[in-house]
Design an enzyme around this catalytic site. Structure first.
Site, mmCIF file in Angstrom:
data_model
loop_
_atom_site.group_PDB
_atom_site.id
_atom_site.type_symbol
_atom_site.label_atom_id
_atom_site.label_comp_id
_atom_site.label_asym_id
_atom_site.label_seq_id
_atom_site.Cartn_x
_atom_site.Cartn_y
_atom_site.Cartn_z
ATOM 1 N N HIS A 1 -3.126 6.967 7.107
ATOM 2 C CA HIS A 1 -1.773 8.259 6.298
ATOM 3 C C HIS A 1 -2.434 9.598 6.007
ATOM 4 O O HIS A 1 -2.161 10.565 5.578
ATOM 5 C CB HIS A 1 -1.735 7.584 5.549
ATOM 6 C CG HIS A 1 -0.273 6.200 6.020
ATOM 7 N ND1 HIS A 1 0.855 7.335 6.786
ATOM 8 C CD2 HIS A 1 -0.029 5.280 5.560
ATOM 9 C CE1 HIS A 1 1.673 6.292 6.604
ATOM 10 N NE2 HIS A 1 1.386 5.510 6.081
ATOM 11 N N GLN B 1 2.256 9.807 2.024
ATOM 12 C CA GLN B 1 3.714 8.867 1.805
ATOM 13 C C GLN B 1 4.403 9.262 0.727
ATOM 14 O O GLN B 1 5.933 9.320 0.932
ATOM 15 C CB GLN B 1 3.815 7.692 1.259
ATOM 16 C CG GLN B 1 3.130 7.220 2.882
ATOM 17 C CD GLN B 1 3.479 6.238 3.470
ATOM 18 O OE1 GLN B 1 2.004 4.797 2.220
ATOM 19 N NE2 GLN B 1 3.661 5.273 3.890
ATOM 20 N N GLY C 1 1.043 -1.339 0.096
ATOM 21 C CA GLY C 1 -0.156 -0.094 0.091
ATOM 22 C C GLY C 1 0.594 1.624 0.003
ATOM 23 O O GLY C 1 1.888 1.375 0.676
ATOM 24 N N HIS D 1 -4.550 0.710 7.266
ATOM 25 C CA HIS D 1 -3.693 1.763 7.573
ATOM 26 C C HIS D 1 -3.476 2.795 6.788
ATOM 27 O O HIS D 1 -3.055 3.742 7.028
ATOM 28 C CB HIS D 1 -2.340 0.801 7.137
ATOM 29 C CG HIS D 1 -0.930 0.825 7.594
ATOM 30 N ND1 HIS D 1 -0.092 0.826 7.675
ATOM 31 C CD2 HIS D 1 -0.190 1.655 5.907
ATOM 32 C CE1 HIS D 1 1.283 1.122 7.933
ATOM 33 N NE2 HIS D 1 1.325 1.469 6.861
ATOM 34 N N GLU D 2 -3.643 2.585 5.186
ATOM 35 C CA GLU D 2 -3.548 2.870 4.074
ATOM 36 C C GLU D 2 -4.542 4.679 4.467
ATOM 37 O O GLU D 2 -4.246 6.121 4.455
ATOM 38 C CB GLU D 2 -3.591 3.017 2.786
ATOM 39 C CG GLU D 2 -2.720 1.941 2.651
ATOM 40 C CD GLU D 2 -1.402 2.038 2.730
ATOM 41 O OE1 GLU D 2 -1.050 3.970 2.795
ATOM 42 O OE2 GLU D 2 -0.116 0.990 3.260
ATOM 43 N N CYS E 1 6.023 -0.403 8.089
ATOM 44 C CA CYS E 1 5.428 1.012 7.041
ATOM 45 C C CYS E 1 6.547 1.696 6.205
ATOM 46 O O CYS E 1 7.491 1.555 6.377
ATOM 47 C CB CYS E 1 5.440 2.072 7.519
ATOM 48 S SG CYS E 1 4.467 3.379 7.307
ATOM 49 N N LEU E 2 6.661 1.854 4.617
ATOM 50 C CA LEU E 2 7.658 2.249 4.209
ATOM 51 C C LEU E 2 8.025 4.205 4.528
ATOM 52 O O LEU E 2 9.386 3.868 4.236
ATOM 53 C CB LEU E 2 7.105 2.629 2.557
ATOM 54 C CG LEU E 2 6.564 1.369 1.858
ATOM 55 C CD1 LEU E 2 6.072 1.068 0.762
ATOM 56 C CD2 LEU E 2 7.704 0.671 1.917
HETATM 57 NI NI NI Z 1 2.392 3.628 6.029
#
Ligand code: NI
Length: 188
Positions: A147, A54, A49, A143-144, A101-102
């Site tokens: 963000h 991000q 995702g 999760h997304e 998380c990226l």
């Molecule tokens: Ni994340």
């Protein structure tokens, strides 16, 4: 398409609420190219995702998905874009699983999430989506969606004591979760 730079914790975009996307912009090449670039960036980073904040863009837009060749023991999730979403929990007690998380590279932690959610949104073509989503995909969507509201998985952890670096996690905590797409796979 281009690979975009993923911003890390400390960048203000990760802590600011995102703005709705004007649905008319979905008809523009600019927005369609942005969506393609988000997908490419997500794949390149090995995530499942990626949300617009991000890559430093304050838009209510994310992509997610898990392709069959990377899914391991998980069910593949068709790659899609989600625009201007509202996510509501469905009945069921929160479940703890590992997340990463990226934008917080190298760390994993146990995060409680609802086992199923209702997703109201637009797709990349501006068509309305109203779906029940469950399991791993429901975790990714939560999760997304966070963000888009300036929330990261650390904020959702009930107990920070499970926080671990990936290498130590793999060595001491995550042996049942090694394969891509399994629990513990960085989410994005
Ligand atoms: Ni994340």
């Amino acid at each position: 398409m281009a690979t975009l730079e993923i911003v890390r914790l400390g960048h203000p975009a990760l802590r600011s609420p995102a703005e709705p996307v004007d649905p008319e912009r979905l008809a523009t090449a600019e927005l369609q190219e942005l969506i393609d670039s988000l997908v490419e960036t997500m794949r390149d980073a090995g995530g499942v995702g990626l949300a617009a904040p991000q890559v430093g863009l304050p838009l209510q837009l994310f992509v997610y998905g898990l392709e069959a060749d990377e899914a391991g023991d998980e069910d593949p999730i068709p790659v899609r874009a989600v625009v201007n979403p509202m996510v509501e929990p469905e009945a069921g007690e929160p479940v703890q699983e590992w997340e990463g998380c990226l934008s917080i590279p190298g760390l994993r932690g146990l995060v409680p999430r609802f086992p199923a959610v209702r997703l109201h949104a637009l797709d990349r073509y501006g068509d309305r989506v109203d779906e029940r989503i469950e399991g791993f995909a429901a975790r990714v969507v939560q999760h997304e969606f966070d963000h888009l509201n300036g929330v990261v998985f650390l904020d959702r952890m009930g107990d920070l004591r499970s926080l671990a670096f990936e290498e130590e996690w793999a060595r001491y905590l995550g042996e049942e979760a090694e394969e891509p797409g399994g629990v513990g796979e960085p989410v994005g």
